[in-house]
Scaffold this motif. Sequence first.
Motif, short mmCIF file in Angstrom:
data_model
loop_
_atom_site.label_atom_id
_atom_site.label_comp_id
_atom_site.label_asym_id
_atom_site.label_seq_id
_atom_site.Cartn_x
_atom_site.Cartn_y
_atom_site.Cartn_z
N CYS A 160 0.84 -1.20 0.00
CA CYS A 160 0.00 0.00 0.00
C CYS A 160 0.87 1.26 0.00
CB CYS A 160 -0.94 -0.01 1.20
SG CYS A 160 -2.23 -1.27 1.10
N GLU B 161 1.31 4.25 -2.81
CA GLU B 161 1.26 5.68 -2.50
C GLU B 161 2.48 6.41 -3.03
OE1 GLU B 161 0.83 6.33 1.70
OE2 GLU B 161 -0.99 5.13 1.81
N ARG C 197 -6.60 -4.95 0.95
CA ARG C 197 -5.74 -3.96 1.63
C ARG C 197 -5.59 -2.68 0.82
NH1 ARG C 197 -3.05 -8.80 2.92
NH2 ARG C 197 -1.53 -8.49 1.28
N MET C 198 -5.88 -2.76 -0.48
CA MET C 198 -5.80 -1.56 -1.34
C MET C 198 -7.15 -0.85 -1.46
SD MET C 198 -2.62 -1.42 -2.67
CE MET C 198 -2.52 -0.88 -4.36
#
Length: 120
Positions: free
Chosen positions: A70, A74, A107-108
């Motif tokens: 993640c 970013e 999780r994304m």
Amino acid sequence: MSKYLLNKFLYTVDRDPSLVERYRADPRELVTWWEESLSNALLNCPTPEASTWQRLTDEERSALIEHDHCKLFELGAHPFLTLTLFIAMFERDNTEPLEYQKAFGARMAHFSLPYPDIAT
């Protein structure tokens, strides 16, 4: 920050099974070694050449060491490069088909448009 260098790490490690295993077993050692020896080698260059100016930031290095896909997203790492490498490292730990890929996507899920820029 170097999105190019992040993506280059993911690309080069994913294409060498011995590097995948080293990254899985000891990410700090592999990231340090890769940055010192391969990060500035030119990709797909028939003759040995190197650059000297690119370095990972502390934040990029930490995300790579922690296997934090993640955070890598970013920072501009391409999600397909991250996913293919992380499948090679972690899919074997799961028992259900596509279990790792589903967890990766979950999780994304907190990301919404506009997504971080992944252009290099």
